[in-house]
Write a protein that holds these residues in place. Sequence first.
Motif, PDB file in Angstrom:
ATOM      1  N   SER A 174       0.817  -1.206   0.000  1.00  0.00           N
ATOM      2  CA  SER A 174       0.000   0.000   0.000  1.00  0.00           C
ATOM      3  C   SER A 174       0.856   1.263   0.000  1.00  0.00           C
ATOM      4  O   SER A 174       0.325   2.369  -0.143  1.00  0.00           O
ATOM      5  N   THR A 203     -11.414  -0.110  -7.508  1.00  0.00           N
ATOM      6  CA  THR A 203     -10.296  -0.924  -7.968  1.00  0.00           C
ATOM      7  C   THR A 203     -10.199  -0.878  -9.489  1.00  0.00           C
ATOM      8  O   THR A 203      -9.113  -0.741 -10.057  1.00  0.00           O
ATOM      9  N   ASN A 255      -9.149   2.738 -10.627  1.00  0.00           N
ATOM     10  CA  ASN A 255      -7.728   2.991 -10.430  1.00  0.00           C
ATOM     11  C   ASN A 255      -6.877   2.239 -11.445  1.00  0.00           C
ATOM     12  O   ASN A 255      -5.913   2.786 -11.999  1.00  0.00           O
ATOM     13  N   ASP A 285      -3.877  -2.278  -7.417  1.00  0.00           N
ATOM     14  CA  ASP A 285      -5.029  -2.165  -6.527  1.00  0.00           C
ATOM     15  C   ASP A 285      -5.738  -3.507  -6.352  1.00  0.00           C
ATOM     16  O   ASP A 285      -6.276  -3.793  -5.283  1.00  0.00           O
ATOM     17  N   ARG A 296      -6.116  -5.367  -2.801  1.00  0.00           N
ATOM     18  CA  ARG A 296      -7.439  -5.812  -2.357  1.00  0.00           C
ATOM     19  C   ARG A 296      -7.427  -7.299  -2.002  1.00  0.00           C
ATOM     20  O   ARG A 296      -8.014  -7.721  -0.999  1.00  0.00           O
TER      21      ARG A 296
END
Length: 484
Positions: free
Chosen positions: A54, A404, A407, A424, A428
């Motif tokens: 992240s 998601t 992005n 992403d 996730r």
Amino acid sequence: MPDEKQIYFNGIDGVTGEYLVPPMQISDAAAMASGEVKEKKIITWLTSMWHKISTPFMGLPLGVDPTDITQAGWAIVFLKDEDPAVKASLQPLVEHRSNQIANSKLIRVLEYQPGETWEQWLGRYNVAPGSVEPTKIPYYLLLIGDPQRLSFSLGHLLDVEYGIGRLHFDTPAEYATYAASVIAYENDTLVPNAKEAVFFGPRHNFDQATKMSADYLINPLADGYPAQNGNPVEPGTAQRWGYQSRKIWGDAATKAALLDVIQPVGNARPPAFLFSASHGMGFPRGNHNQKNAQGALLCQDWPGFGIIHPNHYLAAADIPANSRLHGMVLFHFACYGAGTPQVDQFIHEPGQPPPTIADSSFLSALPKTWLTHPNGSALACIGHVERAWGTSIIASHAGPQIQTFQNAIGRILIGQPLGYALKDFNERYAALSTSMAATLQQAGWGAAPDPESLAYQWIERNDAEGYILIGDPAVKLRVNDLVN
């Protein structure tokens, strides 16, 4: 909004014309999730990686920009016994990347020994999970070989930390075609594509799955959101990043319309990006169409359940010789849109071995055709291994959840390398795996998990895990050279 107590799966049976998997009750999905077993060390690693990936540096050494291959590095990974002709076909691509990076420490040709775990493979190059060291294993990894021997599951685990793409073609000549197309796209003075993104989404009133994907995925991606609840207008994803946007939706989303996208008339240019959301076709093990048409894109031509014909879907065999795919990036939200594993990893009774659904794992024929077209190949195709989980778009009571996708598409459109653009989905997957493991741990201590919450964690985790990139992970759109 759809019935929140039913889970709908994408995928239509190419023999019967019915759903591949009938709609499922929340309680049944929760039972499957409860029976799932994953190695504790993988869960522990995913928990730690969720925080690392992240960050802006994605677990790379501080200051290394993961969007710059000259800093993050690039490697090609061959099976130990790969055909020398395949290696020779890809040598021009290796040399091309080497010239771009201009640092011998960040360009590698690596081997994978069939049967190695992800941890064993990393260890053989003196790298531990959770530590990306580009001079040992570069960040961008292009996996070459049969997914039966260089498995999808290995790729999924590596993809949490690295930028992964994969290729597997039938002949050395097809590898050479793809390599030549990538090199030409990156070296030519001009690019052949318009600065346009196309969003294609069939919608059948009798089918809850395509109603969800058309209304809650295609529409907001293409059109954005109106001003509401004090929030300003949110433009569509393409418009936000300076692209023309074209939506082909509902009754207009026919097979002919999809073919028109890749066969522009006259001086018109093909789009730089095509996103589709539809059912993918599925065929039973042993069916002669499984290798050729699994993951084909079902279009608006489909008249209804119980009826199916090749005229209703776009398969590899339908791609015309005069198609203009060169320089395109394609993204398919469709069951088996990228590949099929040998066994069904999710839909089976707890405590029972997973059923075999194919003689061996394989990449779908349609993306392989996109990437080997003799008129110039696409740069890459993003799609799903296993089923696409349509219900994951609408997570429990939270409403549509498509950030998601927004992005990932945004990263593609601004010209980031495709292996990084999918970060992403990887974040996730790690986050939901961590959350689900915690829920199951508490259940093991006697707490009763909420079935709906557990079921949706399981669905969303499965969906995020399943996306793969077919193509070189270092390719990217030449945004400044696209034609307005």
